[in-house]
Design a protein around this motif. Structure first.
Motif, PDB file in Angstrom:
ATOM      1  N   ILE A 410     -22.643  18.087  65.679  1.00 32.32           N
ATOM      2  CA  ILE A 410     -21.967  18.608  64.480  1.00 32.32           C
ATOM      3  C   ILE A 410     -20.563  19.058  64.863  1.00 32.32           C
ATOM      4  N   SER A 411     -19.619  18.698  64.033  1.00 30.25           N
ATOM      5  CA  SER A 411     -18.246  19.140  64.286  1.00 30.25           C
ATOM      6  C   SER A 411     -17.805  19.994  63.123  1.00 30.25           C
ATOM      7  N   ILE A 412     -17.220  21.125  63.444  1.00 26.02           N
ATOM      8  CA  ILE A 412     -16.799  21.994  62.343  1.00 26.02           C
ATOM      9  C   ILE A 412     -15.337  22.362  62.504  1.00 26.02           C
ATOM     10  N   SER A 413     -14.634  22.227  61.412  1.00 23.44           N
ATOM     11  CA  SER A 413     -13.254  22.665  61.411  1.00 23.44           C
ATOM     12  C   SER A 413     -13.248  23.925  60.542  1.00 23.44           C
ATOM     13  N   MET A 414     -13.011  25.056  61.209  1.00 22.11           N
ATOM     14  CA  MET A 414     -13.300  26.318  60.531  1.00 22.11           C
ATOM     15  C   MET A 414     -12.165  26.839  59.659  1.00 22.11           C
ATOM     16  N   GLN A 415     -12.586  27.771  58.815  1.00 21.21           N
ATOM     17  CA  GLN A 415     -11.662  28.455  57.922  1.00 21.21           C
ATOM     18  C   GLN A 415     -10.637  29.250  58.743  1.00 21.21           C
ATOM     19  N   ASP A 416     -11.159  29.985  59.758  1.00 17.83           N
ATOM     20  CA  ASP A 416     -10.255  30.761  60.616  1.00 17.83           C
ATOM     21  C   ASP A 416      -9.808  29.834  61.737  1.00 17.83           C
ATOM     22  N   VAL A 417      -8.551  29.403  61.628  1.00 19.08           N
ATOM     23  CA  VAL A 417      -8.038  28.472  62.634  1.00 19.08           C
ATOM     24  C   VAL A 417      -7.887  29.211  63.954  1.00 19.08           C
ATOM     25  N   PHE A 418      -8.400  28.623  65.011  1.00 21.71           N
ATOM     26  CA  PHE A 418      -8.185  29.239  66.322  1.00 21.71           C
ATOM     27  C   PHE A 418      -7.736  28.190  67.325  1.00 21.71           C
ATOM     28  N   LEU A 419      -6.574  28.464  67.941  1.00 20.99           N
ATOM     29  CA  LEU A 419      -6.106  27.573  69.002  1.00 20.99           C
ATOM     30  C   LEU A 419      -6.104  28.347  70.308  1.00 20.99           C
ATOM     31  N   PHE A 420      -6.510  27.677  71.380  1.00 17.79           N
ATOM     32  CA  PHE A 420      -6.474  28.329  72.697  1.00 17.79           C
ATOM     33  C   PHE A 420      -5.040  28.298  73.209  1.00 17.79           C
ATOM     34  N   SER A 421      -4.675  29.285  74.029  1.00 25.87           N
ATOM     35  CA  SER A 421      -3.289  29.263  74.518  1.00 25.87           C
ATOM     36  C   SER A 421      -3.215  28.236  75.642  1.00 25.87           C
ATOM     37  N   ASN A 422      -3.052  27.007  75.215  1.00 28.73           N
ATOM     38  CA  ASN A 422      -3.090  25.857  76.101  1.00 28.73           C
ATOM     39  C   ASN A 422      -2.243  24.752  75.458  1.00 28.73           C
TER      40      ASN A 422
END
Ligand SMILES: Nc1ncnc2c1ncn2[C@@H]1O[C@H](COP(=O)(O)OP(=O)(O)OP(=O)(O)O)[C@@H](O)[C@H]1O
Length: 585
Positions: A410-422
């Motif tokens: 399952i792949s989820i693209s969430m409401q709360d966007v989170f990007l890693f500092s990368n």
């Protein structure tokens, strides 16, 4: 006691090293008795009886003993340090593994600052206990016992009189421990609160600035800082009360020794050299008394911190991964909710939810905010378990699947966007076994992100997040969408993922997805009718219930809630379209 047993369950893995370290502490304490004894001999034999020939050999022995003692001491200090690092490494890993295992419910009720305090301050208190406090307790205790035994052999009367002071030291130490114990728990709590304030301030920095609430934040921090300082002062007051008493008692040993020792010399019951030996050994009696206050504090700090670490490690996750869970090669992707009810706490959030989606279909979940849309997704991902009813994937209850196998599909693209500092590349290919540049740029293209990524100074190598460039909300959404797409999932969930995109971009992304992911079941949560109108099934949710379901056209015909929203969103354009439709009919 349970915490001492707990730390020894880790130390036991290094029991040979630890036992060897303890033995050499004992050896070191024993050989520490030799030099005072030799000093006594020096006075009695060389100075008082003029045996000058003994001088060189006694001095050589004393130098040799000092050297050996230094080497042995260095060895056990290094051994304790090594063991403590190994133990801490293990505990830290166990804590981190546990944090990965714990479910959303834990993170909902635990402050990030508190978790950070456990990973840093508490871990350091445990490290300090194993690397320093333990050998200091051992060193002081063995030196004390060796010194008392040596003294007793030389003169039992003087030894017993000196030991009369010991019960008072024990009593003061006990009272100090009793008074400082609750303060350490308070300090630990205050430290966690201070951490939370700092962490929230940094994470919510944009909100603070937007509301110009820097001064308010300063006051908030000031209060926590003040509280932390005051609790530390409370501890300092306890320490301040008892340390002088302990120091005074430690000095009593010297007074008793000089006084009684002098009388015994006058009565010829003790030689001058023997008193010198007593004097040389007095440090082994005094030192533990001087150290006891500090060691009590360190032990209390360890007890408070290890309790927090132990609680975290023994935390139970509510979502249990079944033993021998099903691990299909690839989940097909049909999803069914059967009489599902769900509550986070005591309030029902989902009520009697029933629907079935076949593999490759697109389902839209539509409804007012707080209606329960994201909760349905949470149940498909098994972030939470249903309160009653069943969620089936490919006809099998999701509780029977191996959690990793389930979530991998399952792949989820969430409401709360989170990007890693990368880098953007690392963010898109997050968690993939190996980086595939072509696949990353393909996923970015599918999510309509490749154009803006290529325009960035370092293209896919651009570092985003904390230290990197700022991206717009829509750009971040597209990167997270690319991250979901690259996984090649059986079930793709877009939870309000396209809300920051314009209608054309959103339509283009949907076309891309329909073209490539024909067999992927897709869940879309959106507030715009344009985002969901082509779905095979639209579920209209109101207060946790499905109040309407069907395709776009079917729902329009029902003239219910969906129709009302449609009217509200399309306004006059809608009336013209309706007129045309009626004319055609
Ligand atoms: N972790 C949680 N603990 C307790 N209650 C929660 C939790 N998450 C959501 N809720 C409550 O459950 C209800 C449904 O929330 P949910 O997030 O599913 O709504 P939604 O339809 O997705 O809303 P939105 O469109 O605003 O995202 C809300 O009343 C919300 O307050």
């Amino acid at each position: 006691m349970d915490r001492i047993r707990w730390i020894f369950s880790y130390i036991n893995k290094y029991k040979f090293k630890f036992t060897f370290a303890m033995i050499i502490v004992l050896v070191c304490s024993a050989i520490s008795m030799i030099n005072p004894y030799l000093s006594g001999k020096l006075v009695d034999e060389v100075i008082l009886h003029g045996k000058k020939n003994l001088l060189i050999s006694i001095l050589a022995m004393m130098i040799g003993i000092t050297l050996v003692k230094s080497i042995v001491r260095y060895t056990y200090q290094m051994l304790f340090e090594r063991i403590s690092q190994d133990v801490i490494f293990e505990i830290r890993r166990e804590m981190y593994d546990k944090l990965q295992e714990l479910d959303l419910d834990y993170y909902n009720r635990t402050r990030t600052g508190d978790i950070m305090a456990r990973m840093t301050g508490d871990m350091d208190a445990v490290r300090h206990f194993v690397s320093w406090v333990m050998y200091n307790i051992l060193e002081n205790a063995t030196a004390f016992i060796c010194a008392v035994l040596t003294m007793a052999v030389i003169n039992i009367k003087l030894t017993l009189l000196m030991l009369l002071v010991t019960p008072f030291v024990g009593l003061s130490a006990y009272m100090m421990a009793k008074s400082s114990n609750p303060v350490f728990y308070k300090i630990r709590e205050k430290f966690s609160r201070l951490n939370t304030v700092v962490q929230e301030n940094i994470s919510g920095n944009r909100v603070v600035k937007a509301f110009a609430k820097e001064d308010y934040e300063k006051v908030k921090f000031e209060n926590e800082n003040q509280g932390y300082m005051e609790t530390n002062m409370e501890l300092a007051n306890v320490t301040k009360t008892y340390l002088p008493i302990l120091n005074a008692l430690a000095n009593m040993f010297t007074i008793v020794m000089v006084l009684v020792g002098g009388i015994l010399i006058i009565n010829n019951e003790l030689t001058m050299g023997e008193l010198v030996t007593f004097n040389g050994l007095i440090w082994a009696i005094n030192n533990p008394m001087n150290m006891v206050g500090f060691l009590i504090n360190d032990v209390q700090r360890f007890l408070a911190s290890s309790r927090k670490i132990k609680i975290l490690i023994s935390e139970e996750t509510k979502i249990k991964n079944p033993e021998d869970g099903i691990k299909p090669e690839r989940i097909k992707g049909s999803v069914e909710f059967k009489n599902v009810n769900f509550e986070y706490g005591y309030e029902p959030v989902l009520k009697d939810i029933n629907f079935k989606v076949e593999q490759g279909q697109t389902v839209a979940i539509f409804g007012q905010t707080g209606a329960g849309k994201s909760t349905i997704i949470n149940l498909i991902e098994r972030f939470y378990d249903v309160t009653s009813g069943e969620v089936l994937i490919d006809g099998i209850n999701i509780k029977k699947y191996d959690l990793e196998a389930l979530r991998r599909s399952i792949s989820i693209s969430m409401q709360d966007v989170f990007l890693f500092s990368n880098t953007i590349e690392e963010n898109i290919s997050y968690g993939l076994p190996k980086m595939d540049e072509d696949k990353v740029s393909w996923a970015a293209e599918m999510a309509d992100a490749s154009d803006f990524i290529q325009r960035l100074s370092d293209s896919y190598e651009t570092v985003v997040g904390e230290r990197g460039v700022g991206l717009s909300g829509g750009q971040k959404q597209r990167i997270t969408l690319a991250r979901s797409i690259i996984k090649d999932p059986s079930i793709l969930i877009l939870d309000d993922t396209t809300s920051s995109l314009d209608v054309e971009t959103e339509a283009m992304i949907q076309q891309n997805l329909n073209r490539v992911y024909k067999d992927t079941t897709c869940f879309i949560i959106a507030h715009r009718i344009s985002s969901i109108k082509d779905a095979d099934l639209i579920l209209v949710l109101d207060d946790g219930r499905i109040v309407e379901s069907g395709t776009h056209n079917e729902l329009l015909k029902k003239k219910g809630h969906y129709y009302e929203v449609y009217q509200a969103q399309y306004g006059s354009y809608l009336s013209e379209e309706e007129e045309q439709r009626e004319e055609v009919q």
